[in-house]
Design a protein around this motif. Structure first.
Motif, PDB file in Angstrom:
ATOM      1  N   LEU A   1      -2.546  66.954  80.045  1.00 16.72           N
ATOM      2  CA  LEU A   1      -2.131  65.783  79.359  1.00 16.72           C
ATOM      3  C   LEU A   1      -1.043  65.961  78.491  1.00 16.72           C
ATOM      4  O   LEU A   1      -0.085  65.171  78.283  1.00 16.72           O
ATOM      5  CB  LEU A   1      -3.238  65.185  78.395  1.00 16.72           C
ATOM      6  N   ARG A   2      -0.646  67.317  78.170  1.00 17.26           N
ATOM      7  CA  ARG A   2       0.554  67.682  77.302  1.00 17.26           C
ATOM      8  C   ARG A   2       1.777  67.590  78.005  1.00 17.26           C
ATOM      9  O   ARG A   2       2.718  67.476  77.302  1.00 17.26           O
ATOM     10  CB  ARG A   2       0.280  69.079  77.022  1.00 17.26           C
ATOM     11  N   HIS A   3       1.890  67.601  79.400  1.00 18.04           N
ATOM     12  CA  HIS A   3       2.767  67.618  80.226  1.00 18.04           C
ATOM     13  C   HIS A   3       3.305  66.120  80.710  1.00 18.04           C
ATOM     14  O   HIS A   3       4.063  65.893  81.405  1.00 18.04           O
ATOM     15  CB  HIS A   3       2.783  68.559  81.355  1.00 18.04           C
ATOM     16  N   ILE A   4       2.422  65.051  80.134  1.00 17.56           N
ATOM     17  CA  ILE A   4       2.392  63.539  80.686  1.00 17.56           C
ATOM     18  C   ILE A   4       3.034  62.914  79.505  1.00 17.56           C
ATOM     19  O   ILE A   4       2.492  62.938  78.419  1.00 17.56           O
ATOM     20  CB  ILE A   4       1.394  63.145  81.232  1.00 17.56           C
ATOM     21  N   THR A   5       4.235  62.193  79.857  1.00 21.32           N
ATOM     22  CA  THR A   5       4.902  61.214  78.722  1.00 21.32           C
ATOM     23  C   THR A   5       4.593  59.953  79.297  1.00 21.32           C
ATOM     24  O   THR A   5       3.963  59.304  80.287  1.00 21.32           O
ATOM     25  CB  THR A   5       6.175  61.584  78.850  1.00 21.32           C
TER      26      THR A   5
ATOM     27  N   HIS B   1       5.970  62.854  88.864  1.00 18.76           N
ATOM     28  CA  HIS B   1       5.527  62.947  90.169  1.00 18.76           C
ATOM     29  C   HIS B   1       4.667  64.060  89.861  1.00 18.76           C
ATOM     30  O   HIS B   1       4.375  65.156  89.258  1.00 18.76           O
ATOM     31  CB  HIS B   1       6.456  63.428  91.051  1.00 18.76           C
ATOM     32  N   ILE B   2       3.303  64.187  90.627  1.00 19.38           N
ATOM     33  CA  ILE B   2       2.302  64.865  90.769  1.00 19.38           C
ATOM     34  C   ILE B   2       2.797  66.575  91.057  1.00 19.38           C
ATOM     35  O   ILE B   2       2.249  67.314  90.518  1.00 19.38           O
ATOM     36  CB  ILE B   2       1.183  64.707  91.640  1.00 19.38           C
ATOM     37  N   ASP B   3       3.891  66.536  91.982  1.00 19.65           N
ATOM     38  CA  ASP B   3       4.411  67.864  91.897  1.00 19.65           C
ATOM     39  C   ASP B   3       4.960  68.333  90.770  1.00 19.65           C
ATOM     40  O   ASP B   3       4.758  69.836  90.423  1.00 19.65           O
ATOM     41  CB  ASP B   3       5.224  67.891  93.248  1.00 19.65           C
ATOM     42  N   ASP B   4       5.776  67.812  90.119  1.00 16.70           N
ATOM     43  CA  ASP B   4       6.227  68.263  88.794  1.00 16.70           C
ATOM     44  C   ASP B   4       5.279  68.464  87.859  1.00 16.70           C
ATOM     45  O   ASP B   4       5.428  69.318  87.182  1.00 16.70           O
ATOM     46  CB  ASP B   4       7.310  67.212  88.179  1.00 16.70           C
ATOM     47  N   LEU B   5       4.308  67.764  87.799  1.00 14.51           N
ATOM     48  CA  LEU B   5       3.146  68.108  86.925  1.00 14.51           C
ATOM     49  C   LEU B   5       2.318  69.320  87.209  1.00 14.51           C
ATOM     50  O   LEU B   5       2.235  70.243  86.231  1.00 14.51           O
ATOM     51  CB  LEU B   5       2.037  66.992  86.701  1.00 14.51           C
TER      52      LEU B   5
ATOM     53  N   ALA C   1       2.366  72.493  84.704  1.00 12.44           N
ATOM     54  CA  ALA C   1       1.127  73.067  84.032  1.00 12.44           C
ATOM     55  C   ALA C   1       0.710  74.306  84.786  1.00 12.44           C
ATOM     56  O   ALA C   1       0.061  75.265  84.056  1.00 12.44           O
ATOM     57  CB  ALA C   1       0.088  71.945  84.556  1.00 12.44           C
ATOM     58  N   GLY C   2       1.768  74.685  85.650  1.00 15.81           N
ATOM     59  CA  GLY C   2       1.427  76.152  86.542  1.00 15.81           C
ATOM     60  C   GLY C   2       0.049  76.179  87.066  1.00 15.81           C
ATOM     61  O   GLY C   2      -0.807  77.168  87.215  1.00 15.81           O
ATOM     62  N   ARG C   3      -0.346  75.118  87.684  1.00 20.57           N
ATOM     63  CA  ARG C   3      -1.610  74.925  88.165  1.00 20.57           C
ATOM     64  C   ARG C   3      -1.484  74.453  89.605  1.00 20.57           C
ATOM     65  O   ARG C   3      -0.675  73.567  89.973  1.00 20.57           O
ATOM     66  CB  ARG C   3      -2.583  73.739  87.600  1.00 20.57           C
ATOM     67  N   PRO C   4      -2.390  74.886  90.618  1.00 21.12           N
ATOM     68  CA  PRO C   4      -2.444  74.354  92.036  1.00 21.12           C
ATOM     69  C   PRO C   4      -2.660  72.787  91.995  1.00 21.12           C
ATOM     70  O   PRO C   4      -3.192  72.226  91.208  1.00 21.12           O
ATOM     71  CB  PRO C   4      -3.777  74.944  92.883  1.00 21.12           C
TER      72      PRO C   4
ATOM     73  N   SER D   1      -4.483  67.276  90.997  1.00 21.43           N
ATOM     74  CA  SER D   1      -5.169  65.900  91.543  1.00 21.43           C
ATOM     75  C   SER D   1      -6.434  65.505  90.668  1.00 21.43           C
ATOM     76  O   SER D   1      -6.673  64.427  90.572  1.00 21.43           O
ATOM     77  CB  SER D   1      -5.220  66.109  93.031  1.00 21.43           C
ATOM     78  N   GLY D   2      -7.321  66.794  90.991  1.00 18.13           N
ATOM     79  CA  GLY D   2      -8.595  66.468  90.356  1.00 18.13           C
ATOM     80  C   GLY D   2      -8.480  66.105  89.074  1.00 18.13           C
ATOM     81  O   GLY D   2      -9.500  65.304  88.386  1.00 18.13           O
ATOM     82  N   LEU D   3      -7.818  66.723  88.007  1.00 16.93           N
ATOM     83  CA  LEU D   3      -7.748  66.566  86.681  1.00 16.93           C
ATOM     84  C   LEU D   3      -7.092  65.217  86.561  1.00 16.93           C
ATOM     85  O   LEU D   3      -7.753  64.330  85.627  1.00 16.93           O
ATOM     86  CB  LEU D   3      -6.856  67.738  86.074  1.00 16.93           C
TER      87      LEU D   3
END
Length: 447
Positions: free
Chosen positions: A399-403, A408-412, A416-419, A424-426
């Motif tokens: 959530l820290r990376h969402i404004t 786009h989900i790829d950018d997130l 976040a450095g996550r798969p 997608s699940g989060l």
């Protein structure tokens, strides 16, 4: 009528200054003569009285006083306008005149035939300049601008679009109704057929809304069909859009889009044209107009167009200007997608979502960083309130990376450095909890 919408100072050659107020579409409401000197400036309503001259002269003043700073180019603005209307005097010859006469366009306008030929101007254009003196009045052109509430910018002005200035055949004078901003450089042209299918309407609206959400300015030509849809979708999404017209700015063409044009100006956008006041929308104007559309932008997006569409001219200009070409693919059975499908085969960037555009022109990271730096009205970062943060640490980290700007989900996932599967699940859980919303096409933002 809201007469406080904007204020304009107009300086006539006789030395009279008119303090004026205009309605929302720039029409004169109450002219009032005051003391002053020659020149012409316009004051946009957004910042009290912000005096912007055509000679790179700008000073912000309070509404309780009137002042004017007039640069050399402003004093000669009428001559720039008069010369720019000379048939055959294109950008290259205009630069020859500027160079030969050391930027003194008044001397160029009044020069003898021999002096003009010495500047490198051919006989036919020399004749046109001389004959033009009997048809065009520099002072009269300034008066027409005043009455119409239209600004005129030379290519030396800071307000003149920088990217447009870079093209080989940039117009020496650009007319503007509305406001131009430095961030207009972050722009994309959106063009296409005048007879789009439902698919063309839908994808144009979706992509323009996404571009607006990313802070990208949409530039188009106000034509019926794709152009109008692009402008409409952008302003509906709260974005900024610029219209390039193929006629003078004292009229709107096509007339069906008059209200849309007024809304664009009223909501902070602009209408621009290289054609002087009174110029009619002749068919020959539009291919030239299209180079303005492509020249102002980082790239041109064609959402739907047939092989016979006038959109081809915008593509040709964009290629000459070394701008990117983006195309939305369509059905192989649809004539409305023949041009876009062919251009994709020939190397144009295929676009299925807005990130295809942003990544190609390097705006994905830049726009995201710009959005993350936006502060709310209290001066705090536009983030979710601390009290509403989720209990799950992984959800809180994402959530820290969402404004409030759609990402786009790829950018997130990269931020976040996550798969991507984990992100997608989060996101699904955050959406269920009402902490994020999907803005469409796999983009997410704060509610």
């Amino acid at each position: 009528m809201d007469v406080a919408a904007s204020r304009v100072l107009t300086f006539t050659s006789e030395g009279t200054i008119y303090r004026d107020e205009q309605d929302d579409f720039g029409r004169s409401v109450r002219p009032e003569p005051v003391e002053g000197r020659a020149g012409w400036i316009k004051a946009p309503r957004q910042h009290g009285i912000s005096l912007v001259t055509a000679g790179r002269c700008q000073e912000n003043l309070g509404c309780d006083r009137i002042a004017a700073v007039i640069a050399k180019a402003t004093d000669a603005l009428g001559y720039w306008i008069a010369l720019s209307q000379t048939p055959g005097l294109g950008a290259a010859r205009f630069r020859l005149l500027e160079s030969h006469f050391d930027g003194d366009l008044e001397s160029a306008w009044k020069a003898r035939r021999g002096e003009l030929r010495a500047a490198g101007i051919g006989g036919g254009v020399v004749k046109a300049i001389v004959e033009g003196r009997e048809k065009v009045s520099p002072d009269g052109e300034l008066e027409k601008l005043y009455r119409s509430g239209v600004a005129a910018l030379t290519w030396h002005d800071e307000e003149y679009p920088r990217r447009l200035k870079e093209i080989a055949d940039a117009p020496p004078v650009l007319y503007c109704r509305g406001t131009l901003h430095p961030n207009d450089e972050t722009s994309v042209a959106v063009v296409g057929t005048r007879r789009p299918t439902d698919y063309g309407y839908r994808i144009t609206a979706e992509l323009c809304a996404e571009l607006a959400a990313r802070g990208v300015v949409v530039v188009s030509g106000l034509a019926l069909g794709i152009d109008a849809r692009a402008h409409q979708a952008t302003v509906d999404a709260g974005g900024r859009t610029i219209v390039a017209l193929g006629n003078g700015l004292d009229m709107v063409y096509p007339r069906e889009n008059q209200r849309l044009a007024e809304r664009i100006v009223n909501e902070g956008g602009a209408l621009v044209s290289e054609f002087p006041l009174g110029a009619r929308p002749e068919a020959s104007n539009f291919p030239r107009r299209n180079r303005i559309i492509s020249g102002m932008t980082l790239g041109t997006l064609i959402t739907e167009a047939s092989e016979t569409s006038g959109t081809r001219w915008t593509v040709y200009h964009a290629l000459e200007q070394n701008r990117e070409i983006f195309c939305v693919p369509g059905s192989v059975y649809s004539d409305a997608s023949k041009l876009t499908n062919r251009l994709i085969r020939e190397g144009a960037k295929l676009v299925c979502e807005v990130n295809d555009i942003l990544v190609e022109i390097g705006l994905d990271a830049a726009v995201r960083q710009m959005a993350m730096a936006i502060d709310d009205s209290d001066g705090q970062q536009s983030r979710i309130a601390q009290d509403d943060a989720p209990d799950d640490p992984d959800e809180a980290d994402l959530l820290r990376h969402i404004t409030h700007e759609a990402t786009h989900i790829d950018d997130l996932a990269r931020l976040a450095g996550r798969p991507i599967t984990e992100v997608s699940g989060l996101l699904t859980m955050l959406e269920i909890k009402g902490l994020v919303v999907q803005a469409g096409m796999m983009h997410y933002r704060l509610p």
